[in-house]
Motif scaffolding. Structure first.
Motif, short mmCIF file in Angstrom:
data_model
loop_
_atom_site.label_atom_id
_atom_site.label_comp_id
_atom_site.label_asym_id
_atom_site.label_seq_id
_atom_site.Cartn_x
_atom_site.Cartn_y
_atom_site.Cartn_z
N VAL A 128 -19.28 16.66 78.84
CA VAL A 128 -19.50 17.59 77.74
C VAL A 128 -19.87 16.72 76.55
O VAL A 128 -19.12 15.83 76.16
N GLN A 129 -21.03 16.96 75.96
CA GLN A 129 -21.53 16.11 74.87
C GLN A 129 -21.64 16.91 73.58
O GLN A 129 -22.07 18.06 73.59
N PHE A 130 -21.29 16.26 72.48
CA PHE A 130 -21.25 16.93 71.18
C PHE A 130 -21.32 15.88 70.09
O PHE A 130 -21.09 14.69 70.33
N GLU B 139 -19.97 13.84 66.93
CA GLU B 139 -18.63 13.41 66.54
C GLU B 139 -18.05 14.31 65.45
O GLU B 139 -16.83 14.48 65.36
N GLN C 220 -17.91 17.33 65.32
CA GLN C 220 -17.23 18.50 65.87
C GLN C 220 -15.72 18.25 66.02
O GLN C 220 -14.95 19.18 66.23
N ARG D 105 -14.86 27.18 71.87
CA ARG D 105 -16.18 26.59 71.58
C ARG D 105 -17.27 27.24 72.44
O ARG D 105 -17.00 27.85 73.47
N ILE E 244 -20.66 26.20 74.52
CA ILE E 244 -21.31 25.04 75.12
C ILE E 244 -22.58 25.48 75.84
O ILE E 244 -22.58 26.48 76.57
N VAL F 262 -27.85 22.41 70.44
CA VAL F 262 -26.77 21.67 69.79
C VAL F 262 -27.21 21.20 68.40
O VAL F 262 -26.47 21.34 67.42
N ASP G 103 -21.85 24.33 70.19
CA ASP G 103 -21.05 23.20 69.72
C ASP G 103 -21.28 21.94 70.54
O ASP G 103 -20.94 20.83 70.10
N GLY G 104 -21.82 22.10 71.72
CA GLY G 104 -22.06 20.96 72.59
C GLY G 104 -22.88 21.41 73.79
O GLY G 104 -23.37 22.54 73.84
N GLY H 184 -27.22 12.81 75.97
CA GLY H 184 -26.48 12.21 74.86
C GLY H 184 -27.30 11.26 74.02
O GLY H 184 -27.44 11.45 72.80
N VAL I 284 -23.03 10.76 68.76
CA VAL I 284 -22.67 11.73 69.79
C VAL I 284 -21.49 11.20 70.59
O VAL I 284 -21.41 10.01 70.90
#
Length: 226
Positions: A139-141, A143, A145, A156, A158, A198, A204-205, A214, A225
């Motif tokens: 799961v990538q988002f 920072e 967040q 969240r 996604i 995103v 959010d991700g 990423g 990220v």
């Protein structure tokens, strides 16, 4: 752990001089394409050599993991072994498994969970080996967040893609971390649109690979990220 699984195909060695695996791997490709019995599945190279037409459908749009195939084609390594390789972008491992089983592509490149799910459902595919020993699934988002643990995903949204391998494994990940599927909203998004979702703040991700989305997302947004 989820390894990148490949069935009905093999990766080309990165250097033409490296012939360690060719005696067993290249015949697998030829055996899969030499059963037509006519010239409809053949082409002719610029040097006049007869080639077997072979289609390979990837798990996703092309990215670094697929470099050996493109390198082999560019350097004419496949051609040297009588193969005219057509590399096609994919739309998720599950769709690639289904396309391979239906005969819409000669070979496919997909994640283990999608292969196992397909076989369990009666899809006629065979796995030949594992390319990655550990999974880049994540799961990538950004920072910003402030997501520090799986529990922080609750509530969240996604971005995910129906038909890819992560759509099968993410519910299991949630369960193992004390969350239910209803705790996290997965917004179905086409492969090319997840990063944009995103960056624009619509989600959010995203569910993707640490080796792919990423770094791309970080480069485009100029934000770190996680």
């Amino acid at each position: 752990m989820i390894g990148r699984q490949v069935w009905g195909t093999v990766a080309t060695p990165p250097e033409e001089e490296n012939t360690q695996h060719r005696p067993c791997l290249v015949p697998l490709l030829l055996a899969a394409t030499a059963c037509g019995g006519d010239d409809s599945g053949t082409s002719t190279s610029s040097s006049g050599k007869k080639l077997d037409k072979v289609t390979l459908t990837l798990n996703w749009y092309p990215y670094g993991e697929h470099a050996p195939f493109y390198y082999g084609k560019q350097q004419k390594i496949f051609e040297k072994h009588g193969i005219d390789l057509d590399i096609r972008a994919g739309q998720g491992s599950q769709k690639t498994v289904q396309a391979t089983g239906a005969g819409q592509t000669d070979f496919g490149w997909a994640d283990t969970p999608a292969v196992l799910s397909g076989v369990d459902a009666g899809v006629k595919v065979k796995s030949l080996g594992v390319f990655l020993q550990t999974t880049p699934s994540s799961v990538q988002f950004f920072e910003s967040q402030n997501i520090k643990s799986p529990a922080d995903l609750k509530g969240r949204t996604i971005a995910g893609t129906a038909g890819d391998a992560l759509s099968k494994t993410f519910p299991i990940f949630l369960e193992k971390n004390g969350l239910s599927e209803s705790d996290v909203k997965v917004q179905n998004t086409d492969p090319a649109g997840k990063i944009a979702a995103v960056i624009s703040g619509k989600t959010d991700g995203l569910l993707g690979y640490a080796s792919d989305q990423g770094p791309t997302m970080q480069n485009k947004a100029k934000k770190p990220v996680s």
